[in-house]
Design a protein around this motif. Structure first.
Motif, PDB file in Angstrom:
ATOM      1  N   ALA A  45       6.149   2.359  -7.427  1.00 24.25           N
ATOM      2  CA  ALA A  45       5.681   2.044  -5.920  1.00 24.25           C
ATOM      3  C   ALA A  45       4.706   0.811  -5.799  1.00 24.25           C
ATOM      4  N   ARG A  46       3.937   0.515  -6.743  1.00 23.60           N
ATOM      5  CA  ARG A  46       3.015  -0.600  -6.848  1.00 23.60           C
ATOM      6  C   ARG A  46       4.013  -1.813  -7.097  1.00 23.60           C
ATOM      7  N   GLU A  47       4.915  -1.726  -7.811  1.00 27.74           N
ATOM      8  CA  GLU A  47       5.982  -2.847  -8.014  1.00 27.74           C
ATOM      9  C   GLU A  47       6.501  -3.143  -6.736  1.00 27.74           C
ATOM     10  N   GLY A  48       6.866  -1.962  -6.119  1.00 28.50           N
ATOM     11  CA  GLY A  48       7.930  -2.203  -4.902  1.00 28.50           C
ATOM     12  C   GLY A  48       7.194  -2.827  -3.819  1.00 28.50           C
ATOM     13  N   ALA A  49       5.638  -2.599  -3.741  1.00 31.61           N
ATOM     14  CA  ALA A  49       4.818  -3.344  -2.840  1.00 31.61           C
ATOM     15  C   ALA A  49       4.826  -4.728  -3.086  1.00 31.61           C
ATOM     16  N   ARG A  50       4.652  -5.068  -4.524  1.00 36.10           N
ATOM     17  CA  ARG A  50       4.416  -6.676  -4.738  1.00 36.10           C
ATOM     18  C   ARG A  50       5.720  -7.403  -4.300  1.00 36.10           C
ATOM     19  N   GLN A  51       6.816  -6.588  -4.594  1.00 37.91           N
ATOM     20  CA  GLN A  51       8.258  -7.130  -4.293  1.00 37.91           C
ATOM     21  C   GLN A  51       8.457  -7.601  -2.945  1.00 37.91           C
ATOM     22  N   ASN A  52       8.074  -6.579  -2.124  1.00 38.78           N
ATOM     23  CA  ASN A  52       8.124  -6.705  -0.731  1.00 38.78           C
ATOM     24  C   ASN A  52       7.372  -7.745  -0.146  1.00 38.78           C
ATOM     25  N   ARG A  53       5.915  -7.897  -0.691  1.00 40.46           N
ATOM     26  CA  ARG A  53       5.081  -9.020  -0.310  1.00 40.46           C
ATOM     27  C   ARG A  53       5.541 -10.512  -0.640  1.00 40.46           C
ATOM     28  N   ALA A  54       6.263 -10.365  -1.748  1.00 39.61           N
ATOM     29  CA  ALA A  54       6.931 -11.517  -2.256  1.00 39.61           C
ATOM     30  C   ALA A  54       8.141 -12.041  -1.327  1.00 39.61           C
ATOM     31  N   PHE A  55       8.722 -11.026  -0.909  1.00 40.62           N
ATOM     32  CA  PHE A  55      10.139 -11.155   0.161  1.00 40.62           C
ATOM     33  C   PHE A  55       9.749 -11.648   1.242  1.00 40.62           C
TER      34      PHE A  55
END
Length: 260
Positions: A45-55
């Motif tokens: 979940a934490r990694e997904g949040a970071r990936q979403n922000r980077a997108f």
């Protein structure tokens, strides 16, 4: 910001998606109830949040470089630098951005942090995406809908259950846009989760109606639009290749599409 905006009360007794997202990104604008729920989630979940922000960073930067200078960002979340307006106004200082969220704590931070360049504009409305006409009415006072507008629905529509007609909401928003406008969207999926990684029940038991969708279901949000290459993917890169060390479980589909 719009002067005289009424101050809504912040409910700290229930977790809120914007504050959980802030916590997952390492922010401090969250409460114990948000931290408790986030603590039940998996590391993905934490990694997904970071990936979403980077997108978001890559996507709106690309849209701005393509010539669009007006942005309607719905589901803004608690400001985390660099924010959308900082990215696009670095490309074009005259860009105009209207932010929308339904959490009053976001409004309080927006008033202090979402500050435009002198040449451009930022504004904020506290509203719910399930009332798209209200959002559009406000946005039309600040954006010229006769010209292209980028509509940003980043990690938002998975909080809109099927009974609230998420596709109809998106269609209402998109139909207000001029040709050449863009839809920028990311959406949670469970396509790649193992049963052990799936924490949807924890969200729902806390009162947050989370609805991950399959690739086919996410693709429906782009019906009638022209997807920009590389299309609807789990790691969206346009100007630069995806890093070779990109690993982990994919949690999101993301894409950009043009209005015909």
């Amino acid at each position: 910001m719009t002067p005289g905006t009424p101050k809504s009360q912040v409910d700290t007794s229930k977790p809120h998606p914007a504050r959980i997202y802030d916590y997952l990104l390492g922010g401090k604008d969250n409460y114990a109830v948000d931290q408790a729920l986030a603590g039940q989630l998996t590391p993905e979940a934490r990694e997904g949040a970071r990936q979403n922000r980077a997108f978001m960073h890559r996507a709106v930067g690309w849209v701005a470089r393509s010539g669009v200078d007006q942005f309607l960002d719905i589901g803004t979340g608690i400001p985390t630098e660099p924010n959308l307006h900082q990215i696009v106004q670095e490309v074009n200082p005259r860009a105009r951005i209207v932010y929308t969220d339904n959490d009053p704590i976001v409004l309080r931070h927006a008033e202090a942090l979402l500050i435009s360049t002198p040449e451009g504009l930022t504004d904020y409305i506290e509203a719910d995406v399930r009332r798209p006409d209200e959002i559009l009415d406000h946005a039309r006072t600040l954006l010229d809908f006769r010209r292209p507008v980028a509509l940003s629905l980043i990690a938002l529509m998975h909080f809109v259950p099927d009974e609230d007609d998420p596709y109809g909401i998106t269609r209402t928003l998109v139909e207000a846009l001029a040709p050449g406008s863009c839809l920028v969207l990311s959406h949670l999926t469970g396509d790649f989760l193992t049963p052990e990684q799936n924490r949807i029940s924890e969200y729902r038991s806390s009162g947050i109606n989370l609805r991950p969708r399959t690739r086919a279901e996410v693709e429906r949000f782009f019906e009638g639009l022209d997807l920009v290459e590389p299309g609807l993917v789990t790691h969206w890169y346009k100007d630069t290749p995806a890093p070779r060390d990109a690993t982990g479980t994919d949690l999101l589909y993301s894409g950009i599409a043009r209005v015909r």
